[in-house]
Design an enzyme around this catalytic site. Sequence first.
Site, short mmCIF file in Angstrom:
data_model
loop_
_atom_site.label_atom_id
_atom_site.label_comp_id
_atom_site.label_asym_id
_atom_site.label_seq_id
_atom_site.Cartn_x
_atom_site.Cartn_y
_atom_site.Cartn_z
N THR A 1 -2.03 13.99 1.13
CA THR A 1 -2.64 14.55 -0.08
C THR A 1 -3.95 13.85 -0.41
O THR A 1 -4.95 14.51 -0.72
CB THR A 1 -1.67 14.44 -1.27
OG1 THR A 1 -0.50 15.20 -0.99
CG2 THR A 1 -2.30 14.96 -2.54
N THR B 1 3.46 3.88 -7.19
CA THR B 1 3.65 4.62 -5.95
C THR B 1 2.46 5.55 -5.72
O THR B 1 2.56 6.50 -4.94
CB THR B 1 4.95 5.45 -5.98
OG1 THR B 1 4.93 6.33 -7.11
CG2 THR B 1 6.17 4.55 -6.07
N ALA B 2 1.34 5.27 -6.39
CA ALA B 2 0.17 6.14 -6.31
C ALA B 2 -0.82 5.63 -5.27
O ALA B 2 -0.74 5.99 -4.09
CB ALA B 2 -0.48 6.26 -7.69
N ARG B 3 -1.74 4.78 -5.67
CA ARG B 3 -2.72 4.17 -4.77
C ARG B 3 -2.91 2.71 -5.18
O ARG B 3 -2.92 2.39 -6.36
CB ARG B 3 -4.07 4.90 -4.82
CG ARG B 3 -4.08 6.24 -4.10
CD ARG B 3 -4.00 6.05 -2.59
NE ARG B 3 -4.09 7.30 -1.85
CZ ARG B 3 -3.06 8.05 -1.48
NH1 ARG B 3 -1.83 7.67 -1.81
NH2 ARG B 3 -3.24 9.15 -0.79
N ASP C 1 4.57 0.50 -3.87
CA ASP C 1 4.72 1.11 -2.55
C ASP C 1 3.37 1.20 -1.85
O ASP C 1 3.29 1.69 -0.73
CB ASP C 1 5.34 2.50 -2.68
CG ASP C 1 5.59 3.16 -1.33
OD1 ASP C 1 6.33 2.56 -0.52
OD2 ASP C 1 5.04 4.25 -1.07
N GLU D 1 -4.20 -1.68 3.35
CA GLU D 1 -2.93 -1.40 4.01
C GLU D 1 -3.05 -1.46 5.52
O GLU D 1 -3.92 -0.76 6.08
CB GLU D 1 -2.42 -0.02 3.56
CG GLU D 1 -2.08 0.03 2.09
CD GLU D 1 -1.61 1.39 1.61
OE1 GLU D 1 -1.06 1.46 0.49
OE2 GLU D 1 -1.80 2.40 2.33
N HIS E 1 4.47 1.64 1.80
CA HIS E 1 3.86 2.98 1.67
C HIS E 1 4.77 4.05 2.30
O HIS E 1 4.32 4.83 3.15
CB HIS E 1 2.47 3.02 2.29
CG HIS E 1 1.61 4.11 1.70
ND1 HIS E 1 0.27 3.97 1.47
CD2 HIS E 1 1.91 5.38 1.28
CE1 HIS E 1 -0.23 5.07 0.95
NE2 HIS E 1 0.77 5.94 0.82
N TRP F 1 6.57 8.60 0.21
CA TRP F 1 6.37 9.99 0.62
C TRP F 1 7.20 10.40 1.83
O TRP F 1 7.29 11.59 2.14
CB TRP F 1 4.89 10.18 1.01
CG TRP F 1 4.51 9.35 2.22
CD1 TRP F 1 4.22 8.01 2.24
CD2 TRP F 1 4.42 9.79 3.57
NE1 TRP F 1 3.95 7.59 3.51
CE2 TRP F 1 4.06 8.67 4.36
CE3 TRP F 1 4.60 11.03 4.19
CZ2 TRP F 1 3.89 8.74 5.74
CZ3 TRP F 1 4.42 11.10 5.58
CH2 TRP F 1 4.07 9.97 6.33
#
Length: 316
Positions: A73, A230-232, A256, A261, A283, A286
């Site tokens: 996304t 859990t976004a960015r 997350d 990363e 991460h 998702w």
Amino acid sequence: MRIVFLDSQSLPAHIRLRRPAFAHDWQDYPQTQPDEVVARLQDAQLAITNKVRLSAAQLAQLPDLRLIAVAATGTDHIDLSACRARGIAVCNIQQYAVHSVAEHTLGLMLALARNLVAYQRDLQGGAWQASPQFCYLGHPIHDLAGKTLGIIGGGSLGQAVAKLAQAIGMRVLLAGRKGAIAGDGRTAFTEVLRQADVLSLHCPLTDETRGLIAAAELRQMKDSAWLINTARGGIVDEAALLEALNKGQLAGAACDVASQEPPPADSPLMQALRGGKLLLTPHVAWASDEAMQTLADQLIDNLEAFMAGEALRRVD
């Protein structure tokens, strides 16, 4: 049509990725380093990337490129302005991980509230076996029912988390934009910070949201509150989060995502993890099998729609 998938290893082997119905030459690479991007996309009309960055300088060297299909996304790794200037369409995957991210978010909340990681660690060390009674009560345990959940980001993910939270008896506040007058069922940003027992982030990473939760915002939260991201990673100032956790300004946090990363060993998140102040997952919010299969199917749907001249899940 030449199609190049720059980081196919972002989808595990057991997820079926069908090939497009139109005539094509398919090439995928498990991973691609920045200095390999231009060479691998030479003569390609369709590029697929999950997290490999595509800069303006790279795009300038790819005159044949017509579409960038993001296998995720988020599009903050794509220079969208350069794409618009060069007439390169960009599409992404939408609404594919709503259940997966929402369930992971709720799982992180429960893990913090019930101190699951600390209990697991103690039991591996023999704490239950050494207990003089039938149970071992080494850490406080809290219910989420009756707690206030503040949500920043009211899209499909935020709404899905709100639905799960309400189902277990939480009161939900949806935050308005920082600095804006609240309305349309939203609560002022600063008021959400002040009231939240749990603050969960579900907004995209933009110039507006980068560093949205920093030292000033963390100081406005309850010292008994938990922060969930859990976004960015870039939405949270990680150094400020580490300091807040070390000073007891927050009861705990779970992430997350990270600003880099994978995170380097000396990053604030890894320091907080080693100090037992943070619950960190790699991460994967998702990444349920169900969500990844939806992603894979939608990715090829996007390629086929582009070639057929149909409407795309287009990124502005």
